[in-house]
Enzyme design. Structure first.
Site, mmCIF file in Angstrom:
data_model
loop_
_atom_site.group_PDB
_atom_site.id
_atom_site.type_symbol
_atom_site.label_atom_id
_atom_site.label_comp_id
_atom_site.label_asym_id
_atom_site.label_seq_id
_atom_site.Cartn_x
_atom_site.Cartn_y
_atom_site.Cartn_z
ATOM 1 N N ASP A 68 0.860 -1.175 0.000
ATOM 2 C CA ASP A 68 0.000 0.000 0.000
ATOM 3 C C ASP A 68 0.900 1.229 0.000
ATOM 4 O OD1 ASP A 68 0.778 0.491 2.707
ATOM 5 O OD2 ASP A 68 -0.811 -0.838 3.408
ATOM 6 N N MET B 65 -5.189 6.782 12.702
ATOM 7 C CA MET B 65 -6.339 6.880 11.779
ATOM 8 C C MET B 65 -7.507 7.613 12.424
ATOM 9 S SD MET B 65 -6.098 2.964 10.344
ATOM 10 C CE MET B 65 -6.089 2.291 12.024
ATOM 11 N N LYS C 24 -5.229 2.055 -0.102
ATOM 12 C CA LYS C 24 -6.545 2.618 0.178
ATOM 13 C C LYS C 24 -6.375 4.128 0.237
ATOM 14 C CE LYS C 24 -7.890 -1.509 2.729
ATOM 15 N NZ LYS C 24 -8.285 -2.094 4.023
#
Length: 252
Positions: A35, A172, A57
């Site tokens: 990622d 996050m 993502k």
């Protein structure tokens, strides 16, 4: 004949903090599923001969869903390849490494876990915020900020977190920062509790936004804070002082 899968944590985004074992298995890989979190430096060093599969993502846009990623790992390993699943930080700390480990093991494929240095530890340290300190904090709680703290049945015990006298680190959590601050205050945490948001980890354009539980949401909005970012809540944030000389930058 089955190959082998390595679940590799790349650390906080600079090559010098990638472990030696991580470097070894990446260099030996036939397939790398990655990622964006390992950072440009590490991604640029992936072996030229390897098949590279972007699993990133980007906001709400997922290049591949989790079940598709796991299916690719199993498929490539069953074809005899050395497969590296490369993640930022550490795969077992909110990296879904546990799910991937389960899938690969059930499929009967040999798998090795290669831990990484978590951004939860490295990023606050890079701006002079220790997560523990004899004067300020003797415990640390690391949690995901993806969960909406106002939902009917949260998985996190916000009342317990509000009573904690230790450091809280949130990964996050930018999108829910205002809700998190409000629910902590609602459950009794002082609204003067210091908070720091460190954006972009160990990159040269790293930025720190500091405030309190009462002010941090407004300051973050005014500053245009965006992920990736690590949020630190607790008295150790008082040790952050932008007026002091910068720490020696990590040369990775």
């Amino acid at each position: 004949m089955n190959g082998k899968v390595y679940l590799v944590g790349s650390g906080p985004g600079t090559g010098g903090l990638l472990t030696q074992r991580g470097r070894e298995v990446i260099d030996a890989a036939d397939v790398v599923l990655f990622d964006q979190l390992p950072g440009e430096e590490i991604l640029a060093s992936l072996p030229a001969r390897a098949e590279k599969i972007d699993c990133g993502k980007y906001g709400r846009k997922h290049t591949l869903e989790q079940d598709e990623i796991e299916a690719l790992m199993v498929d490539r390993a069953k074809k005899g390849n050395v497969v590296v699943r490369l993640k930022g930080g550490d795969p077992f700390l909110f990296g879904r490494g546990g799910e991937e480990l389960e899938t690969v093991r059930v499929a009967g494929i040999p798998v090795e876990m290669v831990p990484g240095i978590s951004s939860a530890l490295a990023v606050p340290a890079s701006v002079g915020i220790p997560l523990t300190h004899r004067k300020y904090a003797s415990q640390v709680t690391i949690l995901t900020g993806n969960e909406d703290p106002t939902k009917a049945e949260p998985a996190l015990d916000w009342e317990l977190l509000a009573k904690s006298r230790g450091t809280i680190v949130i990964l996050m959590g930018v999108a829910n920062l205002g809700k998190i601050a409000a629910v902590l205050v609602k459950h009794g945490k002082s609204d003067t509790t210091p908070v720091a948001i460190i954006e972009r980890g160990l990159r040269k354009d790293r930025r720190v936004t500091a405030g309190t539980l009462a002010t941090i949401a407004g300051k973050a909005k005014k500053a245009g804070v965006k992920p990736p970012a690590v949020i630190v809540i607790g008295d150790v944030v008082n040790l952050y002082d932008p007026a002091l000389p910068d720490l020696i930058p990590f040369e990775g």
